[in-house]
Design a protein around this motif. Structure first.
Motif, PDB file in Angstrom:
ATOM      1  N   ASN A  50      27.015  37.957  34.553  1.00 40.90           N
ATOM      2  CA  ASN A  50      25.674  37.390  34.409  1.00 40.90           C
ATOM      3  C   ASN A  50      25.193  37.350  32.964  1.00 40.90           C
ATOM      4  OD1 ASN A  50      23.688  36.070  35.907  1.00 40.90           O
ATOM      5  ND2 ASN A  50      22.360  37.881  35.952  1.00 40.90           N
ATOM      6  N   ARG A  51      26.081  37.588  32.026  1.00 41.30           N
ATOM      7  CA  ARG A  51      25.810  37.344  30.613  1.00 41.30           C
ATOM      8  C   ARG A  51      26.893  36.444  30.029  1.00 41.30           C
ATOM      9  NH1 ARG A  51      22.211  39.307  32.677  1.00 41.30           N
ATOM     10  NH2 ARG A  51      20.960  41.119  32.098  1.00 41.30           N
ATOM     11  N   SER A  52      27.608  35.724  30.929  1.00 34.03           N
ATOM     12  CA  SER A  52      28.758  34.920  30.516  1.00 34.03           C
ATOM     13  C   SER A  52      28.625  33.442  30.854  1.00 34.03           C
ATOM     14  CB  SER A  52      30.040  35.472  31.178  1.00 34.03           C
ATOM     15  OG  SER A  52      30.257  36.814  30.823  1.00 34.03           O
ATOM     16  N   ARG A  72      11.970  38.097  40.682  1.00 33.27           N
ATOM     17  CA  ARG A  72      11.782  37.831  39.260  1.00 33.27           C
ATOM     18  C   ARG A  72      11.994  36.336  39.013  1.00 33.27           C
ATOM     19  NH1 ARG A  72      14.986  42.947  36.402  1.00 33.27           N
ATOM     20  NH2 ARG A  72      13.828  44.596  37.508  1.00 33.27           N
ATOM     21  N   ALA A  73      11.059  35.757  38.275  1.00 28.84           N
ATOM     22  CA  ALA A  73      11.129  34.323  37.991  1.00 28.84           C
ATOM     23  C   ALA A  73      10.222  33.996  36.817  1.00 28.84           C
ATOM     24  CB  ALA A  73      10.713  33.505  39.215  1.00 28.84           C
ATOM     25  N   VAL A  74      10.474  32.848  36.203  1.00 30.51           N
ATOM     26  CA  VAL A  74       9.569  32.323  35.177  1.00 30.51           C
ATOM     27  C   VAL A  74       8.436  31.634  35.917  1.00 30.51           C
ATOM     28  CG1 VAL A  74       9.339  30.740  33.228  1.00 30.51           C
ATOM     29  CG2 VAL A  74      11.447  32.063  33.518  1.00 30.51           C
ATOM     30  N   PHE A 117      13.824  34.273  30.965  1.00 29.49           N
ATOM     31  CA  PHE A 117      15.259  34.118  31.182  1.00 29.49           C
ATOM     32  C   PHE A 117      16.040  35.130  30.352  1.00 29.49           C
ATOM     33  CE2 PHE A 117      14.060  29.561  32.083  1.00 29.49           C
ATOM     34  CZ  PHE A 117      14.380  29.608  33.431  1.00 29.49           C
ATOM     35  N   ARG A 118      17.110  35.663  30.928  1.00 30.16           N
ATOM     36  CA  ARG A 118      18.073  36.467  30.180  1.00 30.16           C
ATOM     37  C   ARG A 118      19.112  35.521  29.581  1.00 30.16           C
ATOM     38  NH1 ARG A 118      18.499  41.942  31.799  1.00 30.16           N
ATOM     39  NH2 ARG A 118      16.381  42.703  32.214  1.00 30.16           N
ATOM     40  N   PRO A 119      19.507  35.757  28.329  1.00 33.50           N
ATOM     41  CA  PRO A 119      20.501  34.873  27.703  1.00 33.50           C
ATOM     42  C   PRO A 119      21.794  34.827  28.509  1.00 33.50           C
ATOM     43  CG  PRO A 119      19.486  36.318  26.070  1.00 33.50           C
ATOM     44  CD  PRO A 119      19.028  36.802  27.410  1.00 33.50           C
ATOM     45  N   ASN A 120      22.330  33.620  28.667  1.00 34.85           N
ATOM     46  CA  ASN A 120      23.620  33.401  29.321  1.00 34.85           C
ATOM     47  C   ASN A 120      23.677  33.889  30.764  1.00 34.85           C
ATOM     48  OD1 ASN A 120      24.540  34.319  26.155  1.00 34.85           O
ATOM     49  ND2 ASN A 120      25.143  32.298  26.903  1.00 34.85           N
ATOM     50  N   SER A 121      22.518  33.897  31.413  1.00 30.35           N
ATOM     51  CA  SER A 121      22.464  34.290  32.826  1.00 30.35           C
ATOM     52  C   SER A 121      22.579  33.061  33.720  1.00 30.35           C
ATOM     53  CB  SER A 121      21.155  35.014  33.127  1.00 30.35           C
ATOM     54  OG  SER A 121      20.058  34.139  32.958  1.00 30.35           O
ATOM     55  N   LEU A 122      22.920  33.298  34.986  1.00 31.47           N
ATOM     56  CA  LEU A 122      22.989  32.205  35.954  1.00 31.47           C
ATOM     57  C   LEU A 122      21.640  31.505  36.054  1.00 31.47           C
ATOM     58  CD1 LEU A 122      24.197  30.585  38.327  1.00 31.47           C
ATOM     59  CD2 LEU A 122      23.576  32.510  39.818  1.00 31.47           C
ATOM     60  N   ARG A 123      20.574  32.291  36.119  1.00 25.18           N
ATOM     61  CA  ARG A 123      19.234  31.717  36.282  1.00 25.18           C
ATOM     62  C   ARG A 123      18.898  30.767  35.130  1.00 25.18           C
ATOM     63  NH1 ARG A 123      13.710  34.288  35.578  1.00 25.18           N
ATOM     64  NH2 ARG A 123      14.794  36.055  34.637  1.00 25.18           N
ATOM     65  N   LYS A 124      19.227  31.183  33.909  1.00 23.80           N
ATOM     66  CA  LYS A 124      18.895  30.354  32.755  1.00 23.80           C
ATOM     67  C   LYS A 124      19.739  29.086  32.708  1.00 23.80           C
ATOM     68  CE  LYS A 124      18.469  30.322  27.722  1.00 23.80           C
ATOM     69  NZ  LYS A 124      18.517  31.131  26.479  1.00 23.80           N
ATOM     70  N   VAL A 184      15.417  35.432  41.271  1.00 23.22           N
ATOM     71  CA  VAL A 184      16.214  36.649  41.428  1.00 23.22           C
ATOM     72  C   VAL A 184      15.470  37.624  42.324  1.00 23.22           C
ATOM     73  CG1 VAL A 184      17.054  38.707  40.224  1.00 23.22           C
ATOM     74  CG2 VAL A 184      17.476  36.448  39.260  1.00 23.22           C
ATOM     75  N   TYR A 185      16.178  38.187  43.290  1.00 27.47           N
ATOM     76  CA  TYR A 185      15.621  39.246  44.120  1.00 27.47           C
ATOM     77  C   TYR A 185      16.298  40.554  43.750  1.00 27.47           C
ATOM     78  CZ  TYR A 185      14.632  42.224  48.153  1.00 27.47           C
ATOM     79  OH  TYR A 185      14.239  43.274  48.957  1.00 27.47           O
ATOM     80  N   GLU A 186      15.494  41.587  43.484  1.00 30.03           N
ATOM     81  CA  GLU A 186      15.995  42.919  43.156  1.00 30.03           C
ATOM     82  C   GLU A 186      15.500  43.906  44.192  1.00 30.03           C
ATOM     83  OE1 GLU A 186      17.466  44.430  40.278  1.00 30.03           O
ATOM     84  OE2 GLU A 186      17.710  42.711  38.943  1.00 30.03           O
ATOM     85  N   GLY A 187      16.382  44.804  44.644  1.00 26.73           N
ATOM     86  CA  GLY A 187      15.953  45.830  45.587  1.00 26.73           C
ATOM     87  C   GLY A 187      16.974  46.937  45.717  1.00 26.73           C
ATOM     88  N   GLY A 188      16.506  48.188  45.619  1.00 20.70           N
ATOM     89  CA  GLY A 188      17.387  49.339  45.760  1.00 20.70           C
ATOM     90  C   GLY A 188      18.172  49.622  44.497  1.00 20.70           C
ATOM     91  N   GLU A 189      19.257  50.375  44.632  1.00 13.05           N
ATOM     92  CA  GLU A 189      20.090  50.749  43.498  1.00 13.05           C
ATOM     93  C   GLU A 189      21.554  50.475  43.811  1.00 13.05           C
ATOM     94  OE1 GLU A 189      21.050  55.206  43.153  1.00 13.05           O
ATOM     95  OE2 GLU A 189      19.096  55.202  44.133  1.00 13.05           O
ATOM     96  N   SER A 190      22.403  50.558  42.800  1.00 17.29           N
ATOM     97  CA  SER A 190      23.819  50.254  42.969  1.00 17.29           C
ATOM     98  C   SER A 190      24.519  51.308  43.832  1.00 17.29           C
ATOM     99  CB  SER A 190      24.506  50.168  41.600  1.00 17.29           C
ATOM    100  OG  SER A 190      24.376  51.391  40.899  1.00 17.29           O
TER     101      SER A 190
END
Length: 324
Positions: free
Chosen positions: A106-108, A153-155, A178-185, A196-202
């Motif tokens: 997600n930074r590629s 998370r969204a713009v 936007f995060r640089p080089n992210s899918l969203r961007k 982007v939906y965020e929830g919980g931990e890894s």
């Protein structure tokens, strides 16, 4: 009816199809494929992408998409769902956020056909999936044993993003650049709206985060007129316009005094840092009035480590007196 093509394969009305995208081959000659599950309704409508597992250790998103598939919720009356439960198969197999070369997918983005492993995954996604979808939800969790309370998370200055986030109706909606080089961007550059939906931990299932993710997806599908019914929200949706981290001033053992999702007031005692040898005890106070949208679950911390992520809505922006 409109012609629908995903990853080079045409999807007919009422059809469900599994498509495997070949990414690469490991030194063991093991072939790594990324499966895509496409379901088309009998009537025309939008194409919705549901992607998870961009980071291989973020299993809550994978479980959200898996349960959607398992329960048949991926079958729309109108339009198309494109479900990818595990984007980063490398990381999933190794309990890792990244791919074997250490890079973050997600930074590629937008990726490269002949680049690193991360760049190749990004390239295939950008060329075989994203051009053919209209909107999407990318599912993530907190990382490094930091739990995120269910949030989108969204713009938010983008009207479509705002409407999608409002329809999803997670407990928190965060105005996130936007995060640089992210899918969203990179998807936005092609005119695609992805939240982007965020929830919980890894590496840990969080049932609340999973259930909120499924219900939010159903509400979004209803908003897009893909289905006719969806669950009612269980919590109020709060719009978070700014965020702030509470960081450790000293190294030691951290114990939180609050829970994720909780409102804390400026100056309120939110946790304690102690020395493992009993030499000191430090009370951690909230630097702002805000909601706990993220919480560190690692007891052993160093000076400067993030302990707590606070989110401020319009109420929190009011000048709140410090707790005496």
């Amino acid at each position: 009816m409109q012609k629908i093509v995903i990853a080079g394969q045409e999807i007919q009305p009422g059809e469900f199809k599994e498509i495997d995208i070949n990414i690469a081959r490991l030194p063991s000659h093991t072939v790594i494929d990324t499966p895509i599950y496409v379901s088309r309704g009998e009537e025309d409508g939008p194409v919705l992408a549901l992607t998870a597992g961009m980071h291989g250790d973020e299993i809550n998103g994978m479980e959200i998409v898996r349960r959607i598939l398992d329960s048949g919720l991926h079958k729309p009356k109108r339009g198309v769902t494109v479900c990818m439960p595990i984007v980063n198969m490398y990381g999933f197999l190794n309990y890792s956020r990244d791919v074997p070369d250490g890079k973050d997918i997600n930074r590629s983005f937008p990726g490269s056909k002949y680049g690193s492993l991360a760049a190749r995954v990004a390239y295939h996604l950008m060329h075989q999936v994203i051009p053919y979808v209209d909107v999407g939800v990318d599912f993530h969790t907190g990382g490094a044993m930091r739990a995120n309370y269910p949030q989108v998370r969204a713009v938010l200055k983008d009207e479509t993003n705002m409407k999608m986030a409002e329809a999803f109706h997670a407990p928190f909606t965060i105005d996130a650049p936007f995060r640089p080089n992210s899918l969203r961007k990179e998807a936005s550059r092609k005119g695609k709206n992805i939240i982007v939906y965020e929830g919980g931990e890894s590496l840990r299932f969080d049932q609340q985060a999973i259930e909120e993710g499924i219900a939010g997806t159903m509400r979004l599908m209803k908003h897009l007129n893909m289905i006719d019914v969806a669950p009612e929200p269980r919590e109020e949706n709060r719009i978070i316009w700014s965020t702030s981290w509470i960081r450790a001033r000293n190294a030691g053992l951290f114990q939180s005094n609050v829970k994720c999702g909780q409102l804390v007031m400026k100056g309120e005692w939110v946790g304690t840092i102690t020395d493992p040898f009993g030499e000191f005890k430090e009370e951690v106070m909230a630097s702002e009035t805000g909601y706990v949208i993220g919480l560190n679950n690692i007891p052993v911390i160093n000076a400067g480590d993030a302990l707590m992520h606070l989110g401020m809505d319009n109420f929190c922006k009011l000048d709140q007196p410090a707790v005496e």
